[in-house]
Design an enzyme around this catalytic site. Structure first.
Site, short mmCIF file in Angstrom:
data_model
loop_
_atom_site.label_atom_id
_atom_site.label_comp_id
_atom_site.label_asym_id
_atom_site.label_seq_id
_atom_site.Cartn_x
_atom_site.Cartn_y
_atom_site.Cartn_z
N HIS A 1 0.80 -1.23 0.00
CA HIS A 1 0.00 0.00 0.00
C HIS A 1 0.83 1.28 0.00
O HIS A 1 0.40 2.29 -0.52
CB HIS A 1 -1.01 -0.03 1.15
N ARG B 1 -10.37 5.43 -2.57
CA ARG B 1 -10.01 4.63 -1.39
C ARG B 1 -10.32 5.45 -0.14
O ARG B 1 -9.49 6.24 0.32
CB ARG B 1 -8.53 4.27 -1.42
N CYS C 1 -9.47 -2.15 -11.33
CA CYS C 1 -8.96 -0.97 -10.62
C CYS C 1 -7.63 -1.24 -9.91
O CYS C 1 -7.16 -0.41 -9.15
CB CYS C 1 -10.00 -0.44 -9.63
C1 PEP Z 1 -6.77 -4.17 -5.32
O1 PEP Z 1 -6.66 -5.00 -4.42
O2 PEP Z 1 -6.45 -4.41 -6.50
C2 PEP Z 1 -7.29 -2.83 -5.05
C3 PEP Z 1 -7.54 -1.99 -6.02
O3 PEP Z 1 -7.45 -2.46 -3.76
P1 PEP Z 1 -6.27 -2.12 -2.77
O4 PEP Z 1 -5.01 -2.04 -3.58
O5 PEP Z 1 -6.60 -0.85 -2.11
O6 PEP Z 1 -6.26 -3.29 -1.84
#
Ligand code: PEP
Ligand code: MG
Length: 756
Positions: free
Chosen positions: A367, A474, A682
């Protein structure tokens, strides 16, 4: 009992302490210092050279001709003194003139002296001067004498820095032992950046080196050790559920060193010699570094590096200088250097000042990487021993796309970088100019290109890039940057501002996705240690169990979208009933508001994220319930491959362009098409040109990507024949070649698809 070296150093330090406390001029102090050392060491010569305007100047001496003071000057690397400074290393010679670098300076009268020992005076890891002793007899100095000399040099650095006598150690490039360094790591966030290195955890500046009260200093070190051990033990516990950046292996080594009696003993011995706790820790660290330079063993170097890291931690504790660079205030153009960072830690930085990030660890879908991408900050990872390669203040040229960092560049390199940088800026400007051209393939397929966002400022990306909307907002970012749980009113304000700024363009809000590597200290989200946080109690699982949070967020969203369309989706849905339960919470809030005659959204669209593979098996049940589906490839691929997205060791192991992933995704896309449910991707995968092309080839028509990728992705789309891509993908997926990526890249090149 204090060792012999401790006593001789202590004798000198007591003398130095008095000199430093006196009101004499800096020059007078230095004159006294050389005298004290010469007497204590029964040395015929003692001299101090300081780095001024890039050269080492004789500043004070006993034993050499006084006329040479401020006259004798040596360049970095010149003579014995220059060699010591350049390599920040000791020289201990029985016969000075036989050393290949010996440079005879007649004005000093040093031909009378045969033996020579010199140590660097170090400040901020750089030599700012040299302290040397000489004898007429050819003799080598023993270890204890060298040790005493080094301790004294350390104290001198304080005196010199306080008096502003030498060049500032922080000046980029000056006095630096090594020249330009070219580092290559792992590409995390593309883009170029130029700035001066700032350590996320700044090196502690030692203010006082000579102890007033040795017992008190011993006590300070003792309690700092206990505190550090406590911290490491706590980190070991937490690391199991991923709330800290460090990884288990590093922590194991940390722990080993933190409890190492040899290390604490050496620090105590240095205190016995008259140093403060800080100076003693630093002294032992420098000694280890010197040893390290002599040993050519990568494994040992790694361990030493951990110990170096730990010394810094201990120093921070003992000196109370605990803040990160974000709290300390940053220079205008900064390249941040860290072992690893959590997403919340990165968000603390001012994105206008942050020009790049270099991590020792890091992985593509962690993240923190996503946050950096959202902030538009180039980032590279997997640069080993980053603190050795880059000192605070060094000029760094970072190229995220190439995954390289040029440290302390020559002016020619810097110029070349600037030219290239300008070219990418120009390309960006071209993308910006083309932003209103629709993303339509050559054969007329319209692809919706949206952006991922999470911060209020991100909305500006909509206009800047010409994106079709926000495909993933997000919402947890607001929670991550806040020290306490954001109130419903604050949430509502943010959502309203985002919708206002987006105008007619759609925004898809994702409900809070915390847990995993996005931990909230105030939420105490993981009461028990989780062995596998990514597969743990996170996202929707947590939200459904603790529904107060979800209820208040649902209300904030409904209120913010009053009179407009609200699109909301839920993260980590594993089974259709979870979607039902989440939707029910929102619907209950809607009913509550309706009862009270409050304004409501004109329409609500509910979506689910598909990021847990189990859901793909239940699409016939799920699809009739949802208004849209969004594939989160970051999580989905980690679960598909059983490969932790935050583990740097696995960062390069699995390719998004693997037949397993693409076949899996194609199945989902086909199912959604059958049910007439809009589907998008996404995850980070969609922001990479070749990957995005493959996604279009398997039928994806909506991408939500990082803003900087919009230009290149749209250019790719406009140069692509979607039908031909589908045919190519079908062919390749039917009989996957070993190098799938290579085959696809070749196909794109043959077809002239833009791959910027
Ligand atoms: C994903 O898991 O691809 C996503 C878009 O959500 P995050 O990266 O915030 O977990
Ligand atoms: Mg996810």
């Amino acid at each position: 009992m204090p060792s012999q070296s401790a006593t001789s150093a202590r004798e000198i330090l007591t003398g130095l302490h008095d000199v430093m406390a006196s009101k004499a001029s800096a020059q007078a102090k230095l004159n006294k210092v050389v005298k004290i050392i010469a007497e204590a060491m029964a040395s015929e010569v003692c001299s101090i050279y300081l780095l001024r305007d890039g050269v080492l100047e004789l500043f004070a001496t006993v034993g050499l001709n006084q006329e040479a003071v401020h006259v004798t000057k040596l360049a970095m690397g010149e003579g014995l003194v220059g060699t010591i400074a350049r390599h920040a290393a000791i020289l201990n010679l029985a016969e000075a003139s036989s050393h290949p670098e010996f440079a005879f300076r007649p004005e000093t009268g040093e031909e009378l002296f045969h033996s020579f020992a010199g140590v660097p005076v170090i400040r901020k890891e750089r030599a700012i001067g040299v302290l040397a002793v000489q004898h007429a007899d050819p003799r080598a100095y023993d270890e204890l004498e060298i040790e005493a000399l080094q301790t004294v040099a350390m104290v001198m650095s304080e005196l010199i820095a306080n008096a502003g006598l030498a060049d500032k150690a922080s000046a980029a490039g000056e006095g630096r032992a090594e020249g330009t360094q070219h580092l290559t790591g792992l590409r995390l966030v593309t883009g170029m950046g130029k700035g001066n290195a700032v350590y996320h955890q700044p090196r502690v500046l030692i203010e006082h080196t000579v102890a007033e009260d040795i017992e008190a200093e011993r006590h300070r070190v003792y309690s700092a050790f206990s505190k550090m051990r406590e911290q490491i033990d706590a980190m070991m516990g937490q690391a199991e559920f991923g709330t800290v950046g460090e990884h288990q292996e590093v922590l194991e080594t940390y722990k080993m060193f933190a409890y190492d009696e040899g290390w604490s003993r050496r620090i105590n011995e240095a205190i016995d010699s008259g140093l403060t706790a800080e100076a003693a820790i630093e002294r032992v660290r420098q000694r280890m570094q010197q040893r390290m330079r002599q040993i050519d063993d990568a494994l040992l170097a790694d361990r030493m590096h951990d110990l170096d890291d730990l010394s810094n931690r201990l120093l921070r504790i003992v000196s109370g200088q605990l803040g990160t660079a974000a709290q300390a205030g940053m220079p205008q153009d900064a390249i941040l250097i860290a072992r690893n960072l959590g997403p919340a830690e990165l968000l603390e930085y001012d994105r206008r000042k942050l020009k790049g990030v270099i991590l020792e660890e890091g992985s593509l879908t962690a993240h923190v990487t996503i946050v950096a991408r959202a902030m538009g900050v180039p980032m590279i990872g997997r640069i080993g021993n980053v603190r050795r390669a880059i000192a605070e203040g060094d000029l760094v040229l970072l190229d995220g796309g190439e995954a390289t960092a040029l440290v302390r560049p020559t002016s020619a390199i810097e110029e070349a970088f600037d030219t290239q940088f300008a070219a990418t800026q120009k390309r960006r400007a071209e993308y910006a100019a083309a932003k209103d051209k629709p993303a339509v393939t050559k054969d007329g397929a319209r692809v919706s290109v949206m952006v991922n966002a999470g911060l209020r400022d991100d909305v500006a990306a909509l206009d800047a890039t010409g994106a079709d909307g926000i495909g993933l907002f997000r919402t947890e970012f607001q929670f991550l940057v806040s020290a306490t749980l954001p109130r419903r009113e604050a949430q509502q304000r943010l959502y309203r501002a985002v919708l206002d700024a987006a105008g007619k363009k759609p925004v898809i809000f994702r409900t809070v996705d915390v847990g995993g590597d996005k931990s909230l200290p105030y939420l105490n989200a993981s009461p028990e240690n989780e062995e596998n946080p990514a597969m743990g109690w996170r996202a929707l699982r947590l939200a459904l169990d603790r529904d107060t949070l979800m209820k208040s967020q649902a209300r904030a969203l409904l209120e913010a979208a009053a009179g407009r369309e609200l699109q909301v989706m839920f993260p980590m849905v594993s089974e259709p009933w979870e979607f039902d339960a989440a939707k029910k919470i929102v619907e209950e809030q809607r009913a509550w508001l309706a009862e009270r005659k409050k304004a409501l959204p004109a329409r609500i669209l509910y979506g689910a994220m598909l990021e847990v593979p189990s859901l793909a098996e239940l699409l016939d049940i799920l699809l009739p319930k949802v208004d849209f589906l969004s594939i989160g490839t970051n999580d989905l691929t980690q679960f598909l491959f059983a490969a932790d997205r935050s583990n740097p060791r696995l960062a390069e192991r699995y390719d998004w362009l693997s037949p397993a992933i693409l076949r899996f995704l194609r199945r989902i896309v086909r199912a959604a098409d059958k049910y007439g449910v809009p589907i998008g991707v996404c995850g980070e995968m969609g922001g990479r040109t070749l990957e995005a092309m493959a996604l279009i080839g398997i039928g994806v028509r909506r991408l939500s990507i990082t803003p900087v990728a919009v230009g290149p992705i749209k250019a790719m789309i406009r140069s692509l024949d979607a039908k031909a891509a589908t045919a190519a993908l079908d062919r390749l997926l039917a009989r996957p070649p070993e190098d799938f990526r290579g085959a696809l890249a070749k196909w794109a090149a043959r077809r002239g698809v833009s791959m910027a």
